[in-house]
Design an enzyme around this catalytic site. Structure first.
Site, PDB file in Angstrom:
ATOM      1  CB  CYS A 199      -0.947   0.006   1.192  1.00 35.82           C
ATOM      2  SG  CYS A 199      -2.104  -1.379   1.216  1.00 35.82           S
ATOM      3  CG  HIS A 230      -3.324   3.514   2.008  1.00 37.86           C
ATOM      4  ND1 HIS A 230      -3.740   3.074   0.769  1.00 37.86           N
ATOM      5  CD2 HIS A 230      -3.414   2.436   2.845  1.00 37.86           C
ATOM      6  CE1 HIS A 230      -4.056   1.791   0.844  1.00 37.86           C
ATOM      7  NE2 HIS A 230      -3.879   1.389   2.092  1.00 37.86           N
ATOM      8  CG  ASN A 241      -6.662  -0.868   1.108  1.00 41.70           C
ATOM      9  OD1 ASN A 241      -5.935  -0.469   0.203  1.00 41.70           O
ATOM     10  ND2 ASN A 241      -6.183  -1.282   2.266  1.00 41.70           N
TER      11      ASN A 241
END
Length: 317
Positions: free
Chosen positions: A112, A244, A274
């Protein structure tokens, strides 16, 4: 001297699965998911739609936005955890799709935090003078790693890609600074249960959610504070905070601790879920398409991913 983003583009697969649809095959409900994550839908790639296909569609948009020719690109970096194949790289397949000849291309894997890692690497390569125009992509088919019976993970992720074109900056715009970190001793907080050399499978996502939440807040906060201090910036200087997009609780808690005003915080997690390395470039593309961002704006990126890997970046638009 630094590099700047001259074009961006995002792509999300057409298929959307709502929280209510998830309840048909996993023990959960819309309220439970929204309360804990802020997510109410996610985009899902088709069975024959791979990470390289998502990357291509976002790259084409970024190239068009930058108003350059494909042939102007002299390096491709794809940040991904979900390549089509163990080899070749997604970047190399994309190289072929775009019809390029002999320029280098490779994948970068920092999960990520991949896009932050990619920004720092891209800046170094452009500043070195070796490369002029770099295509940097975050692309993921995270749903390929999900156990659809595990409600603690299957509700969190989606598929998508975001791309940027970067060139050397000749004015004050561009990457101001960035920092990146890792902590291998914390890998068991978030990992997959398989791998090529481990058992010949990609495995499924395994996550210790409570621990990850605590680490995310502490590590991203420290990274941001260090970056601002090192460059003599204050929180009030930030025009847009693009974290993020993992979980709305993490995003809101960071904004609260940093005392960043609500209208400055970019949130796409509710619609995108996500998307790992794609989440920040997708959020950036969404912000740019809204028409809100203007020249001279200060953008703050920050992310944390498995590894653990994390980091932040400051950009003057």
């Amino acid at each position: 001297m630094t590099c700047k983003i001259i074009g961006s583009g995002g792509y999300l697969p057409q298929k959307i699965i709502s929280n209510d649809e998830l309840t048909k095959f996993v023990d959960t409900n819309d309220k439970w998911i929204r309360t804990r994550t802020g997510i109410f839908q996610r985009h899902i790639a088709g069975d024959t739609e791979y990470t390289s296909h998502l990357a291509l569609k976002s790259a084409q948009k970024a190239i068009e936005d930058a108003m350059i020719s494909v042939d102007d690109i002299d390096l491709i970096i794809t940040c991904t955890t979900t390549p089509d194949n163990s080899f070749p790289s997604v970047a190399t397949k994309l190289h072929g799709y775009l019809g390029l000849t002999n320029i280098p291309s490779f994948d970068l894997q920092a999960v990520c935090a991949g896009f932050i890692y990619g920004l720092q690497l891209t800046n170094s390569l452009i500043v070195s003078g070796k490369y002029k125009t770099i295509l940097l992509i975050g692309a993921e088919k995270m749903t390929s790693l999900l156990d659809w019976n595990d409600r603690s993970t299957c509700v969190l992720f989606g598929d998508g890609a975001g791309s940027v074109i970067l060139q050397r900056s000749n004015d004050e715009s561009g990457l101001i600074d960035s920092n990146i970190f890792s902590s291998g001793t914390d890998y068991e907080i978030l990992y997959t249960s398989g791998g090529t050399s481990m058992n010949g499978t990609s495995g499924k996502i395994v996550m210790q959610g409570q621990k990850l939440f605590r680490h995310a807040i502490a590590k991203m906060l420290q990274s941001i504070e260090d970056l601002l201090h090192a460059n003599q910036f204050s929180v009030s200087d930030i025009d847009y905070f693009i974290p993020h997009q993992a979980n709305i609780r993490i995003i809101n808690k960071l904004a609260e601790l940093l005392n960043i005003e609500e209208h400055k915080v970019v949130k796409t997690v509710e619609k995108h879920a996500n998307c790992s390395a794609a989440s920040i470039p997708l959020a950036l593309s969404t912000l740019k398409e809204s028409g809100k961002i203007k020249k001279g704006d200060i953008l703050l990126f920050s992310a944390i991913g498995a590894g653990l890997t994390w980091g932040s970046a400051l950009i003057r638009w």
